[in-house]
Design a protein around this motif. Structure first.
Motif, PDB file in Angstrom:
ATOM      1  N   ARG A   1     -27.423  12.408  37.397  1.00 18.00           N
ATOM      2  CA  ARG A   1     -28.835  12.258  37.773  1.00 18.00           C
ATOM      3  C   ARG A   1     -28.969  11.088  38.735  1.00 18.00           C
ATOM      4  NH1 ARG A   1     -32.464  11.157  33.133  1.00 18.00           N
ATOM      5  NH2 ARG A   1     -33.901  10.824  34.850  1.00 18.00           N
TER       6      ARG A   1
ATOM      7  N   SER B   1     -35.233  17.678  40.563  1.00 19.53           N
ATOM      8  CA  SER B   1     -35.331  16.541  39.635  1.00 19.53           C
ATOM      9  C   SER B   1     -34.343  15.427  39.973  1.00 19.53           C
ATOM     10  CB  SER B   1     -35.100  17.008  38.189  1.00 19.53           C
ATOM     11  OG  SER B   1     -33.733  17.314  37.985  1.00 19.53           O
ATOM     12  N   GLY B   2     -33.444  15.666  40.940  1.00 14.33           N
ATOM     13  CA  GLY B   2     -32.448  14.664  41.303  1.00 14.33           C
ATOM     14  C   GLY B   2     -31.108  14.843  40.619  1.00 14.33           C
TER      15      GLY B   2
ATOM     16  N   LEU C   1     -36.705  12.402  47.295  1.00 12.35           N
ATOM     17  CA  LEU C   1     -37.470  13.123  46.271  1.00 12.35           C
ATOM     18  C   LEU C   1     -38.888  12.585  46.139  1.00 12.35           C
ATOM     19  CD1 LEU C   1     -34.726  13.446  43.539  1.00 12.35           C
ATOM     20  CD2 LEU C   1     -35.809  15.345  44.761  1.00 12.35           C
ATOM     21  N   CYS C   2     -39.024  11.256  46.138  1.00  6.21           N
ATOM     22  CA  CYS C   2     -40.346  10.630  45.925  1.00  6.21           C
ATOM     23  C   CYS C   2     -41.267  10.753  47.128  1.00  6.21           C
ATOM     24  CB  CYS C   2     -40.167   9.154  45.583  1.00  6.21           C
ATOM     25  SG  CYS C   2     -39.466   8.861  43.968  1.00  6.21           S
TER      26      CYS C   2
ATOM     27  N   THR D   1     -28.889  18.363  45.446  1.00  3.65           N
ATOM     28  CA  THR D   1     -29.509  18.161  44.135  1.00  3.65           C
ATOM     29  C   THR D   1     -30.586  19.213  43.908  1.00  3.65           C
ATOM     30  OG1 THR D   1     -31.423  16.803  44.746  1.00  3.65           O
ATOM     31  CG2 THR D   1     -29.308  15.656  44.487  1.00  3.65           C
TER      32      THR D   1
ATOM     33  N   ASP E   1     -32.178  10.404  40.322  1.00  8.08           N
ATOM     34  CA  ASP E   1     -33.596  10.157  40.548  1.00  8.08           C
ATOM     35  C   ASP E   1     -33.869   8.660  40.358  1.00  8.08           C
ATOM     36  OD1 ASP E   1     -32.972  10.702  37.756  1.00  8.08           O
ATOM     37  OD2 ASP E   1     -35.109  10.475  37.378  1.00  8.08           O
ATOM     38  N   GLU E   2     -35.067   8.238  40.677  1.00  7.09           N
ATOM     39  CA  GLU E   2     -35.451   6.824  40.598  1.00  7.09           C
ATOM     40  C   GLU E   2     -35.279   6.257  39.186  1.00  7.09           C
ATOM     41  OE1 GLU E   2     -36.989   3.333  42.488  1.00  7.09           O
ATOM     42  OE2 GLU E   2     -36.690   5.270  43.454  1.00  7.09           O
TER      43      GLU E   2
ATOM     44  N   SER F   1     -33.271   9.428  45.664  1.00  4.62           N
ATOM     45  CA  SER F   1     -34.552   9.213  44.985  1.00  4.62           C
ATOM     46  C   SER F   1     -35.684   9.016  45.985  1.00  4.62           C
ATOM     47  CB  SER F   1     -34.478   8.031  44.012  1.00  4.62           C
ATOM     48  OG  SER F   1     -34.351   6.802  44.682  1.00  4.62           O
TER      49      SER F   1
END
Length: 110
Positions: free
Chosen positions: A51, A25-26, A66-67, A22, A53-54, A63
């Motif tokens: 996408r 931004s996811g 990423l976080c 990814t 992401d969370e 996610s």
């Protein structure tokens, strides 16, 4: 990605999994795996352009990586994504010394 893709492609093929990259931004940029795995992944938008992401998908390995910046390992019981109800995943946020964080490398089953 050609030269860089050989290792994740080999691991995904050998393990019957799907490898995914990814951006930060996811958004999924690249996937590889067997035909059956790729078809299953496409059903839940786990494909280039999707996408993960969370905000878009809820808690999942991508996610979390990423976080938190940490490499999570997730099973269906540890995720809160409605679309992520089977399989397992391990993800790692990746960076280079010059460019900084560029996204996540994930290895999943469905």
């Amino acid at each position: 990605m050609d030269g860089l893709a050989d290792e994740p492609r080999s691991i995904a093929d050998d393990a019957g999994r799907i490898a995914t990259v990814t951006d930060e931004s996811g958004t999924i940029l690249w996937t590889c795996g067997g035909r059956v795995m790729l078809r299953r992944a496409e059903r839940v938008n786990f494909a280039p352009g999707g996408r993960w992401d969370e905000a878009a998908m809820g808690t999942n390995a991508l996610s979390l990586a990423l976080c938190t910046g940490r490499p999570p390992a997730c099973s269906p019981s540890s995720t809160w994504s409605r679309r992520c109800t089977a399989g397992s995943a391990a993800a790692h946020r990746s960076a280079t010394p010059t460019a900084g964080s560029w996204g996540v490398l994930d290895l999943s089953s469905t």
